[in-house]
Write a protein that holds these residues in place. Structure first.
Motif, mmCIF file in Angstrom:
data_model
loop_
_atom_site.group_PDB
_atom_site.id
_atom_site.type_symbol
_atom_site.label_atom_id
_atom_site.label_comp_id
_atom_site.label_asym_id
_atom_site.label_seq_id
_atom_site.Cartn_x
_atom_site.Cartn_y
_atom_site.Cartn_z
ATOM 1 N N LYS A 102 9.713 -1.088 54.947
ATOM 2 C CA LYS A 102 10.164 -0.437 54.623
ATOM 3 C C LYS A 102 11.729 -0.124 54.443
ATOM 4 O O LYS A 102 11.904 0.604 54.083
ATOM 5 N N ALA A 103 11.728 -1.641 54.163
ATOM 6 C CA ALA A 103 13.463 -1.477 53.483
ATOM 7 C C ALA A 103 13.372 -0.868 52.391
ATOM 8 O O ALA A 103 12.375 -0.869 51.457
ATOM 9 N N ARG A 104 14.630 0.103 52.192
ATOM 10 C CA ARG A 104 14.608 0.537 51.269
ATOM 11 C C ARG A 104 14.389 0.084 49.618
ATOM 12 O O ARG A 104 13.999 0.643 48.483
ATOM 13 N N THR A 105 14.951 -1.071 49.674
ATOM 14 C CA THR A 105 15.181 -1.887 48.075
ATOM 15 C C THR A 105 14.226 -3.510 48.779
ATOM 16 O O THR A 105 15.390 -4.040 49.858
ATOM 17 N N ILE A 106 13.864 -4.367 48.149
ATOM 18 C CA ILE A 106 13.456 -5.974 48.658
ATOM 19 C C ILE A 106 13.711 -6.459 47.660
ATOM 20 O O ILE A 106 13.394 -6.486 46.657
ATOM 21 N N MET A 107 15.104 -7.609 47.818
ATOM 22 C CA MET A 107 15.153 -8.977 46.721
ATOM 23 C C MET A 107 14.499 -9.757 47.158
ATOM 24 O O MET A 107 14.977 -10.971 48.226
ATOM 25 N N LEU A 108 13.030 -10.207 46.133
ATOM 26 C CA LEU A 108 12.787 -11.666 46.305
ATOM 27 C C LEU A 108 13.496 -12.625 45.521
ATOM 28 O O LEU A 108 13.433 -12.451 44.234
ATOM 29 N N VAL A 109 13.716 -13.803 45.876
ATOM 30 C CA VAL A 109 13.942 -14.561 45.183
ATOM 31 C C VAL A 109 13.244 -15.918 45.318
ATOM 32 O O VAL A 109 12.398 -16.580 46.338
ATOM 33 N N HIS A 118 5.614 -2.053 47.667
ATOM 34 C CA HIS A 118 6.237 -1.318 47.092
ATOM 35 C C HIS A 118 7.389 -0.659 46.451
ATOM 36 O O HIS A 118 6.868 -1.165 44.935
ATOM 37 N N ALA A 119 8.243 1.023 46.024
ATOM 38 C CA ALA A 119 8.261 1.380 45.226
ATOM 39 C C ALA A 119 9.704 0.853 44.775
ATOM 40 O O ALA A 119 10.045 0.897 43.353
ATOM 41 N N ASN A 120 10.190 -0.302 45.064
ATOM 42 C CA ASN A 120 11.547 -0.605 44.482
ATOM 43 C C ASN A 120 11.753 -2.419 45.062
ATOM 44 O O ASN A 120 11.904 -2.584 46.311
ATOM 45 N N VAL A 121 10.750 -2.702 44.250
ATOM 46 C CA VAL A 121 10.901 -4.090 44.734
ATOM 47 C C VAL A 121 12.211 -5.057 43.580
ATOM 48 O O VAL A 121 11.593 -5.112 42.110
ATOM 49 N N LEU A 122 13.193 -6.249 43.188
ATOM 50 C CA LEU A 122 14.132 -6.667 42.387
ATOM 51 C C LEU A 122 13.482 -8.102 42.466
ATOM 52 O O LEU A 122 13.568 -9.106 44.103
ATOM 53 N N VAL A 123 13.258 -8.825 41.795
ATOM 54 C CA VAL A 123 12.720 -9.969 41.667
ATOM 55 C C VAL A 123 14.025 -11.072 41.112
ATOM 56 O O VAL A 123 14.142 -10.926 39.953
ATOM 57 N N LEU A 124 14.305 -11.833 41.946
ATOM 58 C CA LEU A 124 15.132 -13.077 40.861
ATOM 59 C C LEU A 124 14.814 -13.717 40.855
ATOM 60 O O LEU A 124 14.426 -15.030 42.168
ATOM 61 N N LEU A 125 14.421 -14.865 39.264
ATOM 62 C CA LEU A 125 13.213 -16.236 39.958
ATOM 63 C C LEU A 125 14.997 -16.966 38.381
ATOM 64 O O LEU A 125 15.480 -16.598 37.656
ATOM 65 N N ASP A 126 14.794 -18.090 39.254
ATOM 66 C CA ASP A 126 15.769 -19.455 38.537
ATOM 67 C C ASP A 126 14.564 -20.166 36.730
ATOM 68 O O ASP A 126 13.353 -19.846 37.149
ATOM 69 N N ARG A 127 14.496 -20.134 36.294
ATOM 70 C CA ARG A 127 13.852 -20.618 34.510
ATOM 71 C C ARG A 127 12.237 -21.434 35.519
ATOM 72 O O ARG A 127 11.007 -21.533 34.360
ATOM 73 N N GLU A 128 12.850 -22.225 36.407
ATOM 74 C CA GLU A 128 11.818 -23.175 37.239
ATOM 75 C C GLU A 128 10.601 -22.517 37.723
ATOM 76 O O GLU A 128 10.128 -22.612 37.654
ATOM 77 N N ALA A 129 11.452 -22.107 39.126
ATOM 78 C CA ALA A 129 10.117 -20.229 39.697
ATOM 79 C C ALA A 129 9.514 -19.518 38.566
ATOM 80 O O ALA A 129 8.952 -18.892 39.145
#
Length: 240
Positions: A188-195, A225-236
């Motif tokens: 239900k969050a408007r934006t999700i940041m997955l790290v 979900h309509a608005n997911v921001l995924v942040l990954l380092d090089r290894e992940a």
């Protein structure tokens, strides 16, 4: 879904912190969903740096944490309440009465889950920060045949207990239960940041982001979900 990869964890942490700062500067009364564990520590450190530099105030925001262990007092060094105070809350101007975590010491855990859900319904989350477990759990929503939508008490899986044992003196001290926000609440969050950070998260990140949507990998439900921001380092991010 937007996926961004970074050459270093410091770059990732700086980007994530700047994203939160931007949200707060744009909406000073924003509601943030926060996470614990090793993944967000660097992000919180960068946020504190920006606060100390006079770039942002947290005085009007509200925060909701994903989860808390059952049976640990907030003063216990392994509780998530203690973690948040150590890494973020104790260093910024966020009022104590605007920072919420599930109460793992509640006498009636079912009532506590309902209370938390009511607060979430009254104040929707603008940005929800998530890490990911090695088995694909988000919050403490473990792989299962079915998943809970709302806040609930969960029996932690063996692999989760083993992953968290490094924070305790022995495996026997790791709590076997936690209260966690449900997948429905997270979505239900408007934006999700997955790290995701580290080579040990590469396989599960690929499964979560590109594999089938299944309760066997709770993080895969983020694909809906309509608005997911995924942040990954090089290894992940090596496989996505």
């Amino acid at each position: 879904m937007i996926i961004r990869k970074f050459d270093s964890r410091e770059e990732l942490d700086s980007y994530a912190a700047q994203y939160f700062i931007y949200i707060i500067q744009t909406k000073p009364t924003a509601t943030l969903g926060l996470a614990t564990g090793s993944t967000p520590i660097g992000i919180y450190e960068k946020m504190v740096e920006r606060y100390r530099g006079g770039e942002v105030s947290f005085a009007q925001i509200t925060t909701f944490n994903l989860d808390e262990y059952v049976g640990l007092q907030p003063q216990n060094e392994q509780s998530y309440a203690y973690f948040m105070n150590r890494h973020l809350f104790g260093h910024i101007d966020l009022p104590d009465n605007r920072a919420f975590l599930p109460n793992g010491m509640a006498a009636d855990l079912a009532a506590e889950c309902s209370r938390y859900d009511a607060m979430l319904a009254a104040q929707p989350i603008d940005v929800q920060l998530l890490g990911i477990g090695h088995n694909g759990h988000i919050g403490f929503n473990e792989p299962d045949r079915t998943l809970h939508g709302g806040t609930h008490v969960v029996e932690l899986k063996r692999e989760t207990l083993e992953a968290n044992a490094r924070f305790f003196a022995s495996m026997d001290e790791v709590p076997k239960q936690a209260i966690t926000m449900g997948v429905g609440s997270i979505l239900k969050a408007r934006t999700i940041m997955l790290v995701g950070k580290g080579a040990d998260k590469a396989d599960i990140m690929k499964q979560a982001l590109t594999g089938p949507i299944t309760t066997d990998c709770p993080a895969s439900l983020l694909q809906t979900h309509a608005n997911v921001l995924v942040l990954l380092d090089r290894e992940a991010g090596r496989y996505v």
